[in-house]
Design a protein around this motif. Structure first.
Motif, PDB file in Angstrom:
ATOM      1  N   VAL A  44       3.036   8.872   1.936  1.00 53.39           N
ATOM      2  CA  VAL A  44       2.561   7.724   1.168  1.00 53.39           C
ATOM      3  C   VAL A  44       2.677   7.995  -0.327  1.00 53.39           C
ATOM      4  O   VAL A  44       3.191   7.180  -1.098  1.00 53.39           O
ATOM      5  CB  VAL A  44       1.092   7.387   1.529  1.00 53.39           C
ATOM      6  CG1 VAL A  44       0.517   6.372   0.564  1.00 53.39           C
ATOM      7  CG2 VAL A  44       1.000   6.867   2.950  1.00 53.39           C
ATOM      8  N   LEU A  45       2.206   9.128  -0.744  1.00 52.90           N
ATOM      9  CA  LEU A  45       2.240   9.462  -2.162  1.00 52.90           C
ATOM     10  C   LEU A  45       3.668   9.653  -2.666  1.00 52.90           C
ATOM     11  O   LEU A  45       3.972   9.307  -3.808  1.00 52.90           O
ATOM     12  CB  LEU A  45       1.404  10.709  -2.421  1.00 52.90           C
ATOM     13  CG  LEU A  45      -0.088  10.528  -2.131  1.00 52.90           C
ATOM     14  CD1 LEU A  45      -0.811  11.859  -2.229  1.00 52.90           C
ATOM     15  CD2 LEU A  45      -0.698   9.517  -3.069  1.00 52.90           C
ATOM     16  N   THR A  98       3.853  -0.203  -3.422  1.00 52.05           N
ATOM     17  CA  THR A  98       4.031   1.173  -3.883  1.00 52.05           C
ATOM     18  C   THR A  98       3.385   1.417  -5.244  1.00 52.05           C
ATOM     19  O   THR A  98       2.901   2.518  -5.504  1.00 52.05           O
ATOM     20  CB  THR A  98       5.512   1.546  -3.921  1.00 52.05           C
ATOM     21  OG1 THR A  98       6.231   0.572  -4.677  1.00 52.05           O
ATOM     22  CG2 THR A  98       6.082   1.625  -2.518  1.00 52.05           C
ATOM     23  N   ASN A  99       3.356   0.427  -6.114  1.00 47.20           N
ATOM     24  CA  ASN A  99       2.693   0.627  -7.411  1.00 47.20           C
ATOM     25  C   ASN A  99       1.208   0.925  -7.255  1.00 47.20           C
ATOM     26  O   ASN A  99       0.618   1.600  -8.089  1.00 47.20           O
ATOM     27  CB  ASN A  99       2.866  -0.594  -8.312  1.00 47.20           C
ATOM     28  CG  ASN A  99       4.215  -0.626  -8.984  1.00 47.20           C
ATOM     29  OD1 ASN A  99       5.001   0.315  -8.885  1.00 47.20           O
ATOM     30  ND2 ASN A  99       4.502  -1.707  -9.659  1.00 47.20           N
ATOM     31  N   ARG A 137      -6.511   3.721   2.761  1.00 47.40           N
ATOM     32  CA  ARG A 137      -7.066   3.159   4.005  1.00 47.40           C
ATOM     33  C   ARG A 137      -6.270   1.956   4.490  1.00 47.40           C
ATOM     34  O   ARG A 137      -6.205   1.692   5.684  1.00 47.40           O
ATOM     35  CB  ARG A 137      -8.525   2.767   3.794  1.00 47.40           C
ATOM     36  CG  ARG A 137      -9.447   3.947   3.758  1.00 47.40           C
ATOM     37  CD  ARG A 137     -10.917   3.509   3.706  1.00 47.40           C
ATOM     38  NE  ARG A 137     -11.727   4.612   3.267  1.00 47.40           N
ATOM     39  CZ  ARG A 137     -12.287   4.706   2.064  1.00 47.40           C
ATOM     40  NH1 ARG A 137     -12.160   3.729   1.188  1.00 47.40           N
ATOM     41  NH2 ARG A 137     -12.995   5.759   1.746  1.00 47.40           N
ATOM     42  N   ALA A 138      -5.658   1.220   3.569  1.00 44.93           N
ATOM     43  CA  ALA A 138      -4.884   0.031   3.943  1.00 44.93           C
ATOM     44  C   ALA A 138      -3.481   0.368   4.431  1.00 44.93           C
ATOM     45  O   ALA A 138      -2.844  -0.439   5.096  1.00 44.93           O
ATOM     46  CB  ALA A 138      -4.792  -0.918   2.744  1.00 44.93           C
ATOM     47  N   ALA A 139      -3.002   1.546   4.103  1.00 41.71           N
ATOM     48  CA  ALA A 139      -1.627   1.923   4.439  1.00 41.71           C
ATOM     49  C   ALA A 139      -1.462   2.185   5.928  1.00 41.71           C
ATOM     50  O   ALA A 139      -2.371   2.660   6.599  1.00 41.71           O
ATOM     51  CB  ALA A 139      -1.226   3.171   3.655  1.00 41.71           C
ATOM     52  N   CYS A 162       3.859   4.806   9.518  1.00 38.41           N
ATOM     53  CA  CYS A 162       5.096   4.267   8.976  1.00 38.41           C
ATOM     54  C   CYS A 162       5.740   5.210   7.966  1.00 38.41           C
ATOM     55  O   CYS A 162       6.956   5.291   7.859  1.00 38.41           O
ATOM     56  CB  CYS A 162       4.793   2.913   8.339  1.00 38.41           C
ATOM     57  SG  CYS A 162       6.096   2.203   7.337  1.00 38.41           S
ATOM     58  N   PHE A 163       4.932   5.942   7.233  1.00 37.99           N
ATOM     59  CA  PHE A 163       5.451   6.795   6.174  1.00 37.99           C
ATOM     60  C   PHE A 163       6.108   8.073   6.667  1.00 37.99           C
ATOM     61  O   PHE A 163       6.658   8.826   5.877  1.00 37.99           O
ATOM     62  CB  PHE A 163       4.352   7.112   5.160  1.00 37.99           C
ATOM     63  CG  PHE A 163       4.081   5.969   4.243  1.00 37.99           C
ATOM     64  CD1 PHE A 163       4.937   5.688   3.196  1.00 37.99           C
ATOM     65  CD2 PHE A 163       2.991   5.155   4.447  1.00 37.99           C
ATOM     66  CE1 PHE A 163       4.708   4.619   2.365  1.00 37.99           C
ATOM     67  CE2 PHE A 163       2.751   4.075   3.613  1.00 37.99           C
ATOM     68  CZ  PHE A 163       3.613   3.803   2.567  1.00 37.99           C
TER      69      PHE A 163
END
Length: 107
Positions: free
Chosen positions: A18-19, A38-39, A65-67, A71-72
């Motif tokens: 994610v990061l 992503t921003n 928490r929303a991600a 998927c990442f």
């Protein structure tokens, strides 16, 4: 104990991904990836960089928490190449109170 270590490793890997995606995208552009912009991940940058990073801000934790962390997994290989400190990224999971994230093995 081995099961808990594996689970934590999977959560950590997802967070690193994610990061990484956030850092790969230009600041002026935002792309929707894995349920988040992503921003928005820029809110987490201070907590994963530098020698003595501050704790994550609430906005960072809200974004994580929303991600869709599963998927990442496809972005895993870009983490360290984009300035993400894996140990600091791993530390965000408990600091943000993220639990019960199920990530595929090897992610």
């Amino acid at each position: 104990m081995g099961k808990n270590n594996t689970r934590m490793l999977m959560r950590f890997s997802a967070l690193v991904i994610v990061l990484t995606v956030a850092i790969m995208v230009e600041e002026t552009k935002s792309v929707r990836v894995c349920n988040i912009e992503t921003n928005d991940l820029e809110r987490c940058r201070p907590a994963v960089t530098g020698n003595n990073p501050p704790p994550p801000v609430n906005g960072c934790c809200v974004v994580l928490r929303a991600a869709n962390l599963r998927c990442f997994c496809q972005f895993k290989s870009y983490a360290t190449n984009n300035g993400i400190d894996p140990a600091k990224a791993k530390a965000l999971i408990p600091k943000c109170g993220i639990r019960n994230v199920i990530v595929p093995p090897g992610c």
